[in-house]
Design an enzyme around this catalytic site. Sequence first.
Site, PDB file in Angstrom:
ATOM      1  N   GLU A 131       1.743 -11.785   5.376  1.00 13.87           N
ATOM      2  CA  GLU A 131       0.724 -11.142   6.213  1.00 13.87           C
ATOM      3  C   GLU A 131       1.199 -11.410   7.634  1.00 13.87           C
ATOM      4  OE1 GLU A 131      -1.646  -9.209   5.320  1.00 13.87           O
ATOM      5  OE2 GLU A 131      -2.484  -9.826   3.373  1.00 13.87           O
ATOM      6  N   GLU A 189      -2.351   0.389   7.708  1.00 17.41           N
ATOM      7  CA  GLU A 189      -1.405  -0.651   7.271  1.00 17.41           C
ATOM      8  C   GLU A 189      -0.204  -0.053   6.525  1.00 17.41           C
ATOM      9  OE1 GLU A 189      -3.252  -3.552   4.735  1.00 17.41           O
ATOM     10  OE2 GLU A 189      -1.378  -4.619   4.364  1.00 17.41           O
ATOM     11  N   HIS A 204       0.819  -1.222   0.000  1.00 18.77           N
ATOM     12  CA  HIS A 204       0.000   0.000   0.000  1.00 18.77           C
ATOM     13  C   HIS A 204       0.856   1.277   0.000  1.00 18.77           C
ATOM     14  CE1 HIS A 204      -3.137  -2.965   0.724  1.00 18.77           C
ATOM     15  NE2 HIS A 204      -2.335  -3.464   1.634  1.00 18.77           N
ATOM     16  N   HIS A 235       2.867  -7.062   4.389  1.00 27.84           N
ATOM     17  CA  HIS A 235       1.509  -6.581   4.684  1.00 27.84           C
ATOM     18  C   HIS A 235       1.102  -6.888   6.122  1.00 27.84           C
ATOM     19  CE1 HIS A 235       0.086  -5.660   0.491  1.00 27.84           C
ATOM     20  NE2 HIS A 235       1.209  -6.312   0.239  1.00 27.84           N
TER      21      HIS A 235
HETATM   22 ZN   LIG Z   1      -2.171  -5.289   2.580  1.00 28.19          ZN
END
Ligand SMILES: [Zn+2]
Length: 239
Positions: free
Chosen positions: A200, A84, A69, A138
């Site tokens: 993640e 995030e 992002h 992430h």
């Molecule tokens: Zn993400």
Amino acid sequence: MKRKHRKRRQRSQVIWVVMVVVLIAMVWSIYELFSPSVSAELTVPPIQKTAKPQEELSKRYKIVIDPGHGGKDPGAEGVSGNHERAYTLALSQKVFDLLQQEPMFEAYMTRTDDTFVHLEDRNQFAHDLDADALVSIHGNTYQDPGVSGTETYYYADDSIPFAREVHERLVEATGFRDRGVRKEGWKVLTGSNNLAILLEVGFLTNPGDEMEMLSESHQDRTAQGIVNGIKDYFANRED
Ligand SMILES: [Zn+2]
């Protein structure tokens, strides 16, 4: 008078002969003095121009770290309201810094500040560098705040061993629940032609995970875990 003259001529002939002998002896000794060094010079082996320069002997792997992002794309919103995009940048910077200290790696980042970068541009960046691996970082999100844990994603089968090595060290470092290595068609993975995985790290929507993820010490530990996993994989690769 005549005899005397002949005698003198004989003497000068002897002197000439002696002088010539002495001269030959001198030339010979000078030749003997210099000839060994000349032959020694000739036996020195020629410079080996075919030898590889030192830097070519140890390969440096190019690793692209991709902070998920950024800019107008904030990513997930954590329980505390943190986004995030900030977490991924902070953690990626730490991974980058640690990789830079490893002689076997050359580290790169797809973004170094809070700017928006298209997914295609992230892939193109790694492609242009002819990178050995792309690691996208992430923080996870889910509607149920009770869900927590660490997941690692791959898309191409070639990336499975790399995903497994990094995941093992990542789970160890985060201390979160092990949610496994999974296959998923995330665009940053499907658009890659090098090794590519997506981490993640934990759920920003889970209060426990998020609290840890936002702490400096947890980020340091997580970054070291990711770097250890990358090292585990490339140290055992034969190329
Ligand atoms: Zn993400």
